[in-house]
Structure formats: structure tokens, C-alpha cells
Enzyme design. Structure first.
Site, PDB file in Angstrom:
ATOM      1  N   LYS A 201     -40.932  35.281 -96.954  1.00 19.88           N
ATOM      2  CA  LYS A 201     -41.430  34.099 -96.275  1.00 19.88           C
ATOM      3  C   LYS A 201     -43.008  34.077 -96.321  1.00 19.88           C
ATOM      4  O   LYS A 201     -43.683  35.241 -96.527  1.00 19.88           O
ATOM      5  CB  LYS A 201     -41.032  33.667 -94.736  1.00 19.88           C
TER       6      LYS A 201
HETATM    7  C1  LIG Z   1     -34.862  32.535 -94.304  1.00 17.26           C
HETATM    8  C2  LIG Z   1     -34.266  31.536 -93.611  1.00 17.26           C
HETATM    9  C3  LIG Z   1     -33.704  31.830 -92.417  1.00 17.26           C
HETATM   10  C4  LIG Z   1     -33.172  33.095 -91.701  1.00 17.26           C
HETATM   11  O1  LIG Z   1     -34.252  33.490 -91.370  1.00 17.26           O
HETATM   12  P1  LIG Z   1     -34.139  35.189 -90.585  1.00 17.26           P
HETATM   13  O2  LIG Z   1     -35.508  35.588 -90.277  1.00 17.26           O
HETATM   14  O3  LIG Z   1     -33.781  35.758 -92.124  1.00 17.26           O
HETATM   15  O4  LIG Z   1     -32.999  35.327 -89.812  1.00 17.26           O
HETATM   16  C5  LIG Z   1     -33.184  30.548 -91.886  1.00 17.26           C
HETATM   17  N1  LIG Z   1     -33.434  29.367 -92.298  1.00 17.26           N
HETATM   18  C6  LIG Z   1     -34.013  29.062 -93.589  1.00 17.26           C
HETATM   19  C7  LIG Z   1     -34.036  27.598 -93.786  1.00 17.26           C
HETATM   20  C8  LIG Z   1     -34.450  30.200 -94.119  1.00 17.26           C
HETATM   21  O5  LIG Z   1     -34.947  30.137 -95.326  1.00 17.26           O
END
Ligand SMILES: *Cc1c(COP(=O)(O)O)cnc(C)c1O
Length: 422
Positions: A201
Site C-alpha cells: 500500500k
Molecule cells: C489491501 C486491502 C484490504 C485489506 O487490507 P489489510 O491491511 O491487508 O487487511 C482491504 N480492502 C482493500 C480494497 C484492499 O486493497
């Protein structure tokens, strides 16, 4: 120039890959500051939830213009807790998009509520507000829009519909830390915004997440539930100023962040705007290189007043042959370029199609995007040279030649350095 688009064309390229080393999709940019801060934490004797998490929460709340920010172990954990504190459970419906990562919908399942999927807008890839409104029933308790790829949803429209029907808005802001909807920061516009700091991210703590809210009482309950249900501040029971005694107020979860993760987060946050500018310049390079080739559906222009967080640069492969996208991904991999698929639509996963009878054809826009789009590398860790390699690899797999588009790339680099939006 007529591109020969058939998947069969993708394979027979120059045997020598465009790059010698593999370009990992979504590799994070970790600076010396992060490394030093982690080492400092490791040496400090306090590596669990503690003062660095609290400092990170404060700075994050300030950044997204939220009153309170509660750090958690992941965005998934945050979504789960937010649904729990909203009292959503069996018999309730929660509207969301099929074009998301599974955890958005898994969280709804985990509290026993029913996820109600609605299709996305084909241009923005975000939940269609018309489809949202049409899906509302007396059982609808909440809506979870996702700011797909970092493009903010039309929060004014969604909030307005939700308010008229007495529904909570919980935005999945996993892609959207830096985004604004009509000049307002994502994180400041809804009851809850939930962010992800997963490894790929825009801001990463390896694993981690944050819930933003304006409600002091709910914030306090979230703090309790993320850490065993312990009374507030009991996390400090081993510290000099803490009391060794502690009380469980309600059964909670183990969903906390740690100071090791927050050590990364503090410096990732400080460099967030700078990293966004780097990704904006890469975005411009891709646009400039691909527009004249006419081989992709490119990301739609950004609405005036919005700010895109540039998390994913997704190209739609034309024409929409069912295997063309996967063939392109394979061909790019043999050029040593890693790519991503965002996303396999939720209703096509066996658990959800079996449980709710979802079938192919029900959400055609999400399906089309899920089938035809590929995410190209987009990370501040990359260099202009890396982006030029991606462009060259795309040209090579489409046109079968290696260096004939070098001039186009040089032009793309020039455009990028002149056209960076700040
Ligand atoms: C990455 C992601 C998540 C989950 O995030 P985590 O921190 O790995 O639990 C949820 N929603 C979207 C749209 C994502 O891209």
C-alpha cells in the site's frame, strides 16, 4: 500503427528480456529513517503496542483531518471492529462493491451480516450511487464504498443517500490515504474510514491499519476491543508510569499494532506527499506513452476538486478477449516485469457464489474490469528507468520489436518531468 493484439502475439518476443532483474510489483520504499527508528524501538525494550503507536495515531489523525485515529493490526481487523461497534450482525445487510479485495466482504461475513453487492461505474471503477440506492432495504444498516485504485468515491452523493435512509457509511480507504473527495480528505467524511498499511500500500507498516472516526465514545470502545477488551491505558501496565493491575471490561480481540510497525509508519507518513508526487510523475509517463498506442483503456481523468491517491495504475486490455489480460501478464513476467490483478470480483469466488447464488453476468462492469485490467508497477521505490522498462516491455509484447519505441519513451520521460502535478 496497427497493433497485433491477439494473445498469441504476446509470446513470441525477443528472447532477451527487457530487464535483467525482476521488477517486483508493489515493492515499498523504505528509507534509512524507518530502519533507524525500527532499530531504536528494538533496542528500547518496548516493542509491542506503546508510545510510537500513539504518536503515529496522532500524526495520522492530523494528516487525514480525523478527530481520532485508532491503530490496528490490519485494515481487515479495522473493518471487523467497526462493524462490531456499529452493532451490525445477523439479519442486517451491508452494501458493498464486488470490485474489492475479499477482506472487505469477509468482514461483513465475520459479523454474521449479509453482504449485498452492487455494480461499479465502468469509468471510475467505484460503487455506482444509483445501484447503491436501488439495493437499500429495511435491513440495510451500512454501506462500505471502496476508493478503487486511490480514486475517491463521490462521497457527497453516497453520504447523501445514506443519510436519507439512516445508513452508516464506512469507507474502505485501503487505497486512498492521500485522496480528497471534492477538496475534503478521505478520513474526515464518514462515520468510519479504514486504512490499510499492508506491504504493497501507499503507506506501509508491513502489516497494519488505522480506523479514523469523529466519535470519542466509539473511539474509546475501538481502543478497548483491539486489545483484549482491557480497560483503557492498561496496555502500559509494564511501563514505569503504568499500573501493573488491569481489568477486562468486555471480551476483545488481539488486533493491535506494535511499536515496531509504528516505527515504519511514522516515517512513511512523513514522506507520503513526496512519494505521491513521484507516483504522479510515473502516472504521467504511462499516460503519455500509452495514449498514442491505442492498446489500452487508460484510467479515467480525475474529477475537478478530487485528488487521486495513485495507488494502482490499471490498464484495460483491448479488445476484451477473456484470456488476453492473463497472456499479457505472462508476457510481461517473461520480460521481468511484475504486475497485479485488482480484483477477481467477489461474487466469482466460490464461497460467495455458493452461499448467495451469485453468478457471472450479475455485475457486468466489475466483471469486465476484473477480467481485462492489469495493474502496472506504481511505487515510489521505482525509478524513471524502471517505468521506461515497463513501457518498453509493453511495446515489445504488443509490437514485437525492442528498440523502435525508444524515442517515444524518451519523450515520455521529458513529459513527465515537465508535467508533475503538485
Ligand atoms: C489491501 C486491502 C484490504 C485489506 O487490507 P489489510 O491491511 O491487508 O487487511 C482491504 N480492502 C482493500 C480494497 C484492499 O486493497
Amino acid at each position: 500503427m496497427e497493433p497485433d493484439i491477439g494473445p498469441e502475439r504476446f509470446a513470441d518476443a525477443n528472447p532477451r528480456p527487457v530487464r535483467d532483474d525482476f521488477l517486483v510489483f508493489g515493492a515499498p520504499l523504505i528509507g534509512q529513517e524507518e530502519i533507524d527508528e525500527v532499530v531504536d524501538t528494538l533496542r528500547s525494550g518496548w516493542i509491542g503496542f506503546g508510545p510510537k503507536c500513539l504518536a503515529f495515531e496522532n500524526r495520522f489523525a492530523e494528516y487525514v483531518h480525523a478527530k481520532y485515529a485508532i491503530s490496528v493490526g490490519s485494515c481487515t481487523a479495522g473493518l471487523h471492529l467497526v462493524l462490531l461497534v456499529s452493532g451490525i450482525g445477523p439479519g442486517d445487510e451491508v452494501v458493498t462493491t464486488p470490485l474489492t479485495f475479499a477482506s472487505t466482504v469477509n468482514a461483513i461475513e465475520l459479523v454474521g451480516a449479509r453482504p449485498v453487492l452492487v455494480d461499479v461505474d465502468p469509468e471510475t471503477q467505484n460503487m455506482s450511487s444509483g445501484a447503491f440506492e436501488a439495493a437499500i432495504t429495511p435491513r440495510t444498516r451500512a454501506v462500505i464504498p471502496v476508493h478503487m485504485a486511490g480514486r475517491p468515491c463521490d462521497m457527497e452523493a453516497l453520504n447523501d443517500i445514506a443519510a436519507r435512509h439512516g445508513i452508516s457509511v464506512i469507507d474502505d480507504a485501503a487505497h486512498a490515504v492521500e485522496a480528497w473527495s471534492q477538496g475534503q480528505k478521505i478520513g474526515s467524511l464518514t462515520e468510519f474510514s479504514v486504512f490499510s498499511f499492508y506491504a504493497t500500500k501507499n503507506l506501509t507498516t508491513a502489516e497494519g491499519g488505522m480506523v479514523a472516526t469523529a466519535d470519542a465514545e466509539v473511539a474509546e470502545r475501538l481502543r478497548r476491543l483491539r486489545l483484549h477488551g482491557l480497560s483503557s491505558e492498561a496496555w502500559g501496565r509494564y511501563s514505569k508510569d503504568g499500573s501493573p493491575s488491569y481489568h477486562v471490561v468486555e471480551p476483545g480481540y488481539k488486533y493491535n499494532m506494535t511499536d515496531i510497525q509504528a516505527s515504519l509508519g511514522l516515517h512513511q507518513l512523513a514522506r507520503l506527499e513526496q512519494n505521491l508526487r513521484v507516483r504522479e510523475s510515473f502516472w504521467t509517463m504511462y499516460d503519455a506513452a500509452f495514449e498514442p498506442l491505442d492498446i489500452f483503456d487508460l484510467p479515467a481523468p480525475i474529477r475537478v476538486g478530487d485528488r487521486h491517491a495513485r495507488h494502482l495504475y490499471t490498464v484495460g486490455v483491448l479488445p476484451s478477449r477473456s484470456r488476453a489480460r492473463d497472456e499479457l501478464a505472462t508476457a510481461l513476467r517473461s520480460e521481468n516485469i511484475g504486475t497485479g490483478v485488482h480484483f477477481v470480483p467477489i461474487h466469482l469466488h466460490p464461497y460467495y457464489s455458493d452461499k448467495y447464488g451469485y453468478r457471472e453476468g450479475m455485475f457486468p462492469n466489475a466483471e469486465h474490469i476484473g477480467r481485462t485490467t492489469l495493474s502496472l508497477p506504481m511505487s515510489a521505490k521505482l525509478s524513471e528507468r524502471d517505468i521506461a522498462d515497463v513501457i518498453e516491455a509493453v511495446q515489445k509484447v504488443y509490437f514485437g520489436t525492442r528498440n523502435c519505441h525508444r524515442e517515444l519513451q524518451e519523450r515520455a520521460v521529458t513529459v513527465a518531468s515537465h508535467d508533475v502535478t503538485v
